[in-house]
Motif scaffolding. Structure first.
Motif, PDB file in Angstrom:
ATOM      1  N   GLY A 121       0.834  -1.207   0.000  1.00  0.00           N
ATOM      2  CA  GLY A 121       0.000   0.000   0.000  1.00  0.00           C
ATOM      3  C   GLY A 121       0.858   1.242   0.000  1.00  0.00           C
ATOM      4  N   ALA A 122       0.200   2.362  -0.222  1.00  0.00           N
ATOM      5  CA  ALA A 122       0.914   3.634  -0.301  1.00  0.00           C
ATOM      6  C   ALA A 122       1.044   4.254   1.087  1.00  0.00           C
ATOM      7  N   ASP A 123       2.110   3.922   1.805  1.00  0.00           N
ATOM      8  CA  ASP A 123       2.385   4.534   3.108  1.00  0.00           C
ATOM      9  C   ASP A 123       3.865   4.891   3.164  1.00  0.00           C
ATOM     10  N   PRO A 124       4.276   5.883   2.368  1.00  0.00           N
ATOM     11  CA  PRO A 124       5.703   6.160   2.209  1.00  0.00           C
ATOM     12  C   PRO A 124       6.383   6.748   3.433  1.00  0.00           C
ATOM     13  N   SER A 125       5.670   7.455   4.280  1.00  0.00           N
ATOM     14  CA  SER A 125       6.322   8.165   5.362  1.00  0.00           C
ATOM     15  C   SER A 125       6.476   7.292   6.600  1.00  0.00           C
ATOM     16  N   LEU A 126       7.419   7.694   7.458  1.00  0.00           N
ATOM     17  CA  LEU A 126       7.631   6.986   8.719  1.00  0.00           C
ATOM     18  C   LEU A 126       6.380   7.049   9.587  1.00  0.00           C
ATOM     19  N   CYS A 127       5.729   8.209   9.630  1.00  0.00           N
ATOM     20  CA  CYS A 127       4.522   8.359  10.444  1.00  0.00           C
ATOM     21  C   CYS A 127       3.418   7.422   9.986  1.00  0.00           C
ATOM     22  N   GLN A 128       3.207   7.351   8.695  1.00  0.00           N
ATOM     23  CA  GLN A 128       2.146   6.496   8.174  1.00  0.00           C
ATOM     24  C   GLN A 128       2.437   5.027   8.431  1.00  0.00           C
ATOM     25  N   LYS A 129       3.697   4.651   8.307  1.00  0.00           N
ATOM     26  CA  LYS A 129       4.059   3.257   8.596  1.00  0.00           C
ATOM     27  C   LYS A 129       3.832   2.926  10.063  1.00  0.00           C
ATOM     28  N   PHE A 130       4.212   3.848  10.946  1.00  0.00           N
ATOM     29  CA  PHE A 130       4.043   3.616  12.375  1.00  0.00           C
ATOM     30  C   PHE A 130       2.560   3.532  12.731  1.00  0.00           C
ATOM     31  N   ALA A 131       1.768   4.446  12.178  1.00  0.00           N
ATOM     32  CA  ALA A 131       0.336   4.456  12.475  1.00  0.00           C
ATOM     33  C   ALA A 131      -0.322   3.161  12.037  1.00  0.00           C
ATOM     34  N   LYS A 132       0.073   2.688  10.879  1.00  0.00           N
ATOM     35  CA  LYS A 132      -0.532   1.478  10.347  1.00  0.00           C
ATOM     36  C   LYS A 132      -0.129   0.248  11.137  1.00  0.00           C
ATOM     37  N   ALA A 133       1.088   0.244  11.665  1.00  0.00           N
ATOM     38  CA  ALA A 133       1.603  -0.945  12.345  1.00  0.00           C
ATOM     39  C   ALA A 133       1.213  -1.022  13.813  1.00  0.00           C
ATOM     40  N   PHE A 134       1.096   0.116  14.508  1.00  0.00           N
ATOM     41  CA  PHE A 134       1.021   0.065  15.968  1.00  0.00           C
ATOM     42  C   PHE A 134      -0.188   0.749  16.610  1.00  0.00           C
ATOM     43  N   LEU A 135      -0.848   1.684  15.936  1.00  0.00           N
ATOM     44  CA  LEU A 135      -1.869   2.481  16.604  1.00  0.00           C
ATOM     45  C   LEU A 135      -3.278   1.994  16.310  1.00  0.00           C
ATOM     46  N   ASP A 136      -4.194   2.309  17.231  1.00  0.00           N
ATOM     47  CA  ASP A 136      -5.594   2.011  16.973  1.00  0.00           C
ATOM     48  C   ASP A 136      -6.133   3.014  15.956  1.00  0.00           C
ATOM     49  N   GLN A 137      -7.387   2.846  15.586  1.00  0.00           N
ATOM     50  CA  GLN A 137      -7.930   3.670  14.516  1.00  0.00           C
ATOM     51  C   GLN A 137      -7.929   5.152  14.870  1.00  0.00           C
ATOM     52  N   ALA A 138      -8.301   5.472  16.118  1.00  0.00           N
ATOM     53  CA  ALA A 138      -8.354   6.881  16.530  1.00  0.00           C
ATOM     54  C   ALA A 138      -6.961   7.492  16.555  1.00  0.00           C
ATOM     55  N   GLY A 139      -5.997   6.782  17.165  1.00  0.00           N
ATOM     56  CA  GLY A 139      -4.633   7.296  17.228  1.00  0.00           C
ATOM     57  C   GLY A 139      -3.999   7.397  15.862  1.00  0.00           C
ATOM     58  N   SER A 140      -4.301   6.420  14.997  1.00  0.00           N
ATOM     59  CA  SER A 140      -3.754   6.433  13.644  1.00  0.00           C
ATOM     60  C   SER A 140      -4.254   7.625  12.855  1.00  0.00           C
ATOM     61  N   GLN A 141      -5.549   7.930  12.970  1.00  0.00           N
ATOM     62  CA  GLN A 141      -6.107   9.068  12.248  1.00  0.00           C
ATOM     63  C   GLN A 141      -5.523  10.375  12.766  1.00  0.00           C
ATOM     64  N   TYR A 142      -5.348  10.467  14.082  1.00  0.00           N
ATOM     65  CA  TYR A 142      -4.782  11.683  14.666  1.00  0.00           C
ATOM     66  C   TYR A 142      -3.359  11.911  14.149  1.00  0.00           C
ATOM     67  N   LEU A 143      -2.552  10.860  14.119  1.00  0.00           N
ATOM     68  CA  LEU A 143      -1.175  11.002  13.661  1.00  0.00           C
ATOM     69  C   LEU A 143      -1.126  11.399  12.190  1.00  0.00           C
ATOM     70  N   ARG A 144      -2.008  10.844  11.398  1.00  0.00           N
ATOM     71  CA  ARG A 144      -2.037  11.226   9.989  1.00  0.00           C
ATOM     72  C   ARG A 144      -2.391  12.706   9.831  1.00  0.00           C
ATOM     73  N   ASP A 145      -3.299  13.190  10.683  1.00  0.00           N
ATOM     74  CA  ASP A 145      -3.665  14.606  10.622  1.00  0.00           C
ATOM     75  C   ASP A 145      -2.502  15.506  11.025  1.00  0.00           C
ATOM     76  N   GLN A 146      -1.661  15.019  11.943  1.00  0.00           N
ATOM     77  CA  GLN A 146      -0.567  15.831  12.455  1.00  0.00           C
ATOM     78  C   GLN A 146       0.743  15.616  11.696  1.00  0.00           C
ATOM     79  N   GLU A 147       0.707  14.851  10.642  1.00  0.00           N
ATOM     80  CA  GLU A 147       1.951  14.484   9.964  1.00  0.00           C
ATOM     81  C   GLU A 147       2.719  15.679   9.423  1.00  0.00           C
TER      82      GLU A 147
END
Length: 460
Positions: free
Chosen positions: A385-411
């Motif tokens: 999938g298209a998750d080129p950044s470190l933040c997106q990779k981390f969100a996808k691998a370790f965070l729940d849906q709410a935390g993942s969405q928040y991190l993507r917003d703050q990227e």
């Protein structure tokens, strides 16, 4: 002077957008300021200023009053004093001559997203300091006719300012109304016991006159029960959730923690809220006060004699109160990487629950690293999938849906900060850093999400 207070970073509601710091004898003349301002094709847009402990004020600048000039005596030692300005201009020789504490305050403001132009430099250069920009140039920009499009500083807005008014930014909201159902149950039981139950009991005893004593007694008893239930479920409970994102530059031992908090209580905290003197506090836009249940920002009391002590106001009991804090800090905590052995040592005081490390084009992960412990890294293969950044990779691998969405917003905070660093990492900590201060101790069970992204200054 310049609408700033050294002690607390209080800015007046004026229209100045640029601060020029120079000795009195070197101040730019009014005619030069007019030439400079004439280059602005349109007045700078209306902006909302957020400063610690001060009700935000909206102001519109015109080309004739864009610049404020300040002498070099008594410059502030609190970085928050510069939050009212988009950019600061200063001669490089003057910058080197001011007190170290004053210079550090200015650089701290730059690292949190400010723009500093040092003119009189022999080598023009533009560099990024974490979230901000440090520009060196030969000419004093105020001696030139500038255009808005030619200057990034004119449009420079601290990135996290744009997030202050976004009520949907808290990924872990609080459910209001705890204890309401149980209070209704207690009231219903009272109606049954004090009414028909009490009457039938006195009738059976053939002492109806006892109602004169039992009914008031039961009323007092149930009032005490309801009061106790309220205090235990709402009044003494300080429910709160926090999510923090810390940026750490190990090369300079500098960090910035941006935190969002939400708080709920049935009573106003007896001791109020306490924040560090260097913390920038941001509350919802005043236009949203009534619709979101906030107190009148004109009537709150903030004691700044020591730290920042919010004694009353802003928070209203029985309503959710969300706010944001930004605190830059210095630290020696770090992640120690042995690149040859592919091991890392946790140099933080908190447990690292998840770690994703980027070394060049390779990714590695580790989990549950105790403070001071050393572990071996394992290779991490990103999912398709298209998750080129470190933040997106981390969100996808370790965070729940709410935390993942928040991190993507703050990227946008993270991507430009360490983009040139060869070794970058992102982690989740078991507990918040001291810089992620909510200003009050939450009750047990409160949820926190503590994220940190950094760059390793050196490796073994």
């Amino acid at each position: 002077e310049a609408g700033i207070s050294q002690r607390h970073g209080v800015a007046r509601a004026d229209e100045k957008k640029i601060l020029h710091i120079s000795p009195t004898a070197s101040r730019v003349s009014e005619s030069d300021l007019q030439i400079f301002s004439a280059g602005l094709s349109t007045p700078p847009a209306s902006t909302t200023k957020y400063v610690p402990g001060v009700r935000p004020a909206t102001s519109t600048a015109t080309p004739s009053n864009v610049v404020e000039q300040l002498g070099t005596t008594d410059l502030p030692e609190n970085w928050a004093c510069y939050l009212a300005f988009n950019a600061v201009f200063m001669n490089e020789s003057t910058f080197k001559s001011i007190k170290p504490e004053e210079r550090e305050a200015l650089l701290t403001w730059v690292r949190t997203g400010g723009w500093l132009t040092l003119y009189g430099s022999t080598e023009p250069k533009k560099e990024t300091l974490m979230l901000g920009t440090l520009q060196r140039q030969v000419e004093n920009p105020l001696h030139q006719k500038m255009t808005e499009n030619a200057n990034g500083w004119m449009k420079n807005q601290v990135l996290w300012k744009s997030k202050v008014n976004e009520g949907a930014g808290m990924p872990y909201p609080i459910k209001k109304g705890q204890g309401t159902t149980s209070a209704l149950v207690v009231a219903a039981i009272f109606c049954i016991v004090a009414g028909p139950g009490n009457y039938l009991y006195c009738r059976r005893k053939k002492s109806i006159h006892l109602l004169l004593y039992t009914l008031p007694s039961l009323s007092i008893l149930f009032c005490l029960l309801i009061a106790a239930q309220f205090v235990l479920s709402k009044g003494l409970s300080r429910t709160g959730n926090s999510v923090s994102l810390t940026l750490l530059d190990e090369a300079t031992n500098s960090g910035i923690t941006l935190s969002k908090h939400v708080f709920y209580s049935g009573l106003y905290p007896l001791r109020g809220f306490h924040f560090n003197a260097q913390t920038a506090l941001y509350f919802p836009h005043p236009d949203e006060e009534r619709s979101r249940g906030y107190g009148n920002k004109r009537s709150f009391v903030m004691d700044v004699s020591q730290d920042q002590h919010l004694k009353n106001g802003l928070f209203v009991p029985n309503t959710t109160f969300d706010y944001m804090t930004v605190l830059p800090f210095k630290t020696r905590e770090r992640l120690v990487l042995d690149e040859a052995a592919l091991t890392v040592m946790n140099g933080f005081e908190k447990v690292i629950t998840q770690l994703l490390l980027k070394v060049g084009d390779q990714y590695y992960e580790a989990r549950d690293i105790q403070p001071g412990a050393k572990v071996t890294l394992t290779s991490y293969t990103p999912t398709a999938g298209a998750d080129p950044s470190l933040c997106q990779k981390f969100a996808k691998a370790f965070l729940d849906q709410a935390g993942s969405q928040y991190l993507r917003d703050q990227e946008k905070f993270c991507s430009p900060t360490f983009s040139s660093s060869r070794v970058q990492y992102m982690m989740q900590l078991s507990a918040p850093l001291a810089s992620a201060e909510p200003g009050i101790v939450f009750s047990a069970g409160s949820k926190t999400c503590n994220l940190l992204i950094g760059s390793i200054g050196e490796t073994k």
